[in-house]
Structures are given as C-alpha cells and as structure tokens.
Design an enzyme around this catalytic site. Sequence first.
Site, short mmCIF file in Angstrom:
data_model
loop_
_atom_site.label_atom_id
_atom_site.label_comp_id
_atom_site.label_asym_id
_atom_site.label_seq_id
_atom_site.Cartn_x
_atom_site.Cartn_y
_atom_site.Cartn_z
N HIS A 82 0.85 -1.19 0.00
CA HIS A 82 0.00 0.00 0.00
C HIS A 82 0.88 1.24 0.00
CE1 HIS A 82 -3.29 2.76 0.86
NE2 HIS A 82 -2.49 3.32 1.75
N ASP A 161 -15.37 2.41 8.12
CA ASP A 161 -14.29 3.34 7.78
C ASP A 161 -14.80 4.42 6.83
OD1 ASP A 161 -11.51 4.30 7.50
OD2 ASP A 161 -11.74 3.54 5.46
N ARG A 168 -14.85 12.54 9.60
CA ARG A 168 -13.56 13.17 9.91
C ARG A 168 -13.31 14.34 8.96
NH1 ARG A 168 -9.71 8.49 8.92
NH2 ARG A 168 -8.12 10.13 9.11
N SER A 183 -7.56 3.47 9.61
CA SER A 183 -8.31 3.54 8.35
C SER A 183 -7.58 2.77 7.26
CB SER A 183 -8.50 5.00 7.94
OG SER A 183 -9.08 5.09 6.66
N LYS A 187 -8.54 -1.46 5.66
CA LYS A 187 -8.79 -1.83 4.26
C LYS A 187 -7.83 -2.91 3.80
CE LYS A 187 -8.86 2.59 2.87
NZ LYS A 187 -9.30 3.47 3.96
#
Length: 434
Positions: A82, A161, A168, A183, A187
């Site tokens: 990621h 999320d 947020r 968060s 995922k």
Amino acid sequence: MRMTDLIAKKQHNQSLTEKEIRWIVEGYTNDSIPDYQVSAFLMAIYFNDMTDGERSALTMAMVESGDQIDLSAIEGVKVDKHSTGGVGDTTTLVLAPLVASLGVPVAKMSGRGLGHTGGTIDKLEAVPGFNVEIDQKDFIRLVNENKAAVVGQTGNLTPADKKLYALRDVTSTVESIPLIASSIMSKKIASGADAIVLDVKIGAGAFMKNIEDARELATAMVRIGNQVGRQTMAVISDMSQPLGYAIGNALEVKEAIDTLKGNGPEDLTELCLVLGSQMAHLAGIGEDLEEARVLLEENIRNGKALEKFKVFLAAQGGDPEVVDHPEIMAQAEYQIPVKATQSGKVAEIVADELGIASMMLGAGRETKESEIDLAVGIVLMKKVGDSVKSGDTLAMIHSNHKNVQEVEQKIVNNITIAESAEPLTLIHEVITTA
C-alpha cells in the site's frame, strides 16, 4: 453502555476496551449512534491519541463491519503493498510482475485516481483490452496460475471506515495518526493479505509533509499489523518531486515497462527494489532483505520479470504486445516542450502542482465522475540536482489540445532552477519492526 460515558472516558484520556470500541463502531455503522456523538468521540481521539491496543481494536472493528475477502484458496503467503499516494507512483505496475516472478502470489486490489494522485486501475486500463472487472473466483484462479492479478476494489469493504472518514473530513479530524493508521490498515486487512508492505510518502506531493509525522504513521501501521497477526513492514520514501519521469496513464505504463527491462528511472527502480525486497522476504524468499533484492535484480536482468508482465496482461485481456510496442497505447496528438529560461541546477520540482498540471490536461479526475484521457500527461526531462542550460527542455507536455499555456505556466512556476542543488534522498527510513 452509554455513548456519553465513553466520550467522557476518552476526553479524560482513559483507555477504552475492545468491547467498548466495537460497540461504538457497530452503533455508528447501523445508525444507532448519531453523527454528533461520534464527532465528539473523534475529537477526543484527535487531542488525546489512542493506545496501541485501542488502535488495533478500532482497526479490527472496522474490518469486521463489512465484507472480508477470503484469499485462503491462493497458495503461499499473500503479500499486499500500500502506498499513501503520490505523483508518478507506478510502483504497483512494476512490483506485481517483479515479485510474482519469484513465485510470490500478488493478489492486488487497487483503486482509481482522484485529484492529482493517479490510480493503478486507470493506468492498467491504458493497455488495450485490459479488464479489472473479474469475479473473486477468477481472481483467485489467475493468482494461482500466474502469481499475479489486479482487480478493482469490490464488495462492501469496511463500511464503518467510509462513514468515519466522511465525518472526519467535515470535523477537521482527518490529521490524526491513530485514525489515519486504523483507516488504512482496516482496508488492507479486509482485503485478505497475510503480510503487508507500506510505502509512506513524505513531501509536497504527499499527505505527510515532514519526517516526524511520516515516521509516527509508519510505525503506528506496522504495530497494528503485527498486533493483529499480519507481518508488516514500511518504507518512508520521498514525494517532494514526482517519482520517475512520467505523469499520466499510458506514459506511466511505458515507464513501468522500461523499468522491468532494466532501463527505468533510477528512483522508480530503487523504490521498487526496496519494496519488492520486503514483499519477497515476508513471503519467505531469501534469508534477509539483501538476498531477496539480489533475486529481484536477477529477474530483471534475465527477463523473467518482463515475461511475467506479459503473462499478467494477457491473462486479464490486455494486449501483451504493448511491452515491445508501447505505441499501441493511446498517444496524445501534440507534444509540446517546456523550455528552461535560465541555466543552473534544478533545485525543486513541486510534485503535487505537477500532478495538478497533468490533471488539467485530462490525465486525472477532479471528481469521481470525471472522464480521463489515458494518452495525456507530462514527461519530465530533468530531476532535482540535474544541471540545465537556458533553452533546454525541462518537460514535455503530451496533450490532445494545442493551447496548453496555462499548463505550461504551471510547470514553469513549479520547477525552480538555482545556482546549486543536490539530489534528493529517496528512501528516508525502512521500518521492519515497531
């Protein structure tokens, strides 16, 4: 339980239990706890932080709020990568075939681009015929057969999320390390990976602007991953200038092909080798990161990585001929050079502004509904630290419109030439444990 009591508990900097955090996440997801109470809860976290245990509990509560991808039918250790986002970040296109060429299964779920940050799915769709809309059964089959497949994000992953992030965004609690870390990790964990490699960007084109914040975020995510049973490593890499030279979908695919041939930009190649070493090592390849890197370098030299890219493209309907004939992909009608007006050295290239310039050409989306032009973009001819003479080409604009004065001016305004400049540090830190 009462939400007011739990808000007060966090306001007084007391730790919440896993049961309490799960109750809050479930209640907010099913609309039994209102926005205004969760807003207060998020603000308490923003000011008082969370313990490692709370962060892990929040992550797993969000994971369990929706679908979880079961990749157990894929043989071997599934390693996911990621990136926190950037400009010209073509690493997935290189890493998927490169790591797969060592026999490591790369089952990648990727997204589309929005704003100045490009999306892997858009880039791959620049290859004629390439299809990301495959079901889970075929996805698993392709990974088992070829060790690599990339699909669009599907299913109802981490709905908690999505709701929390939207809240947020409107309550100024986005920039909170525990909330960002949970968060991202929710995922990745819901996507079914056994191990996770994180590329945390720092600089003008990144969410994190300084090394201290980037280190804190990277360490937080590595801790969460390891605590919930996922081997996790992280790299902090530079994004103050674009990665590589190309910004734009088909242009970046060509650059990825060059990199797999061993002729790619130095920074893109190095980052892929660093990240790829972590991915391979977590999957059990090589005794250490150095040995894993040697094996990756060998598969670039002997052509195995490039051959794996062809197999990967063809398996998902893409034309493998693009590897030898990238001109098959869409090409822009006009190529317009941006010239230097003074001599010296390139001292700064502002990544996010160059990403916006590419988006203005049509290479990115201003909204989720925007259509993108796969052919257009910008190719840099110089990087920070390079010498330049007046009249040299700093960048080449690839456009389907002849009038690009606004884009040209934006590029000129965001490439600074000075008397002296040093190349940037690409890899700031490698975090293997936390």
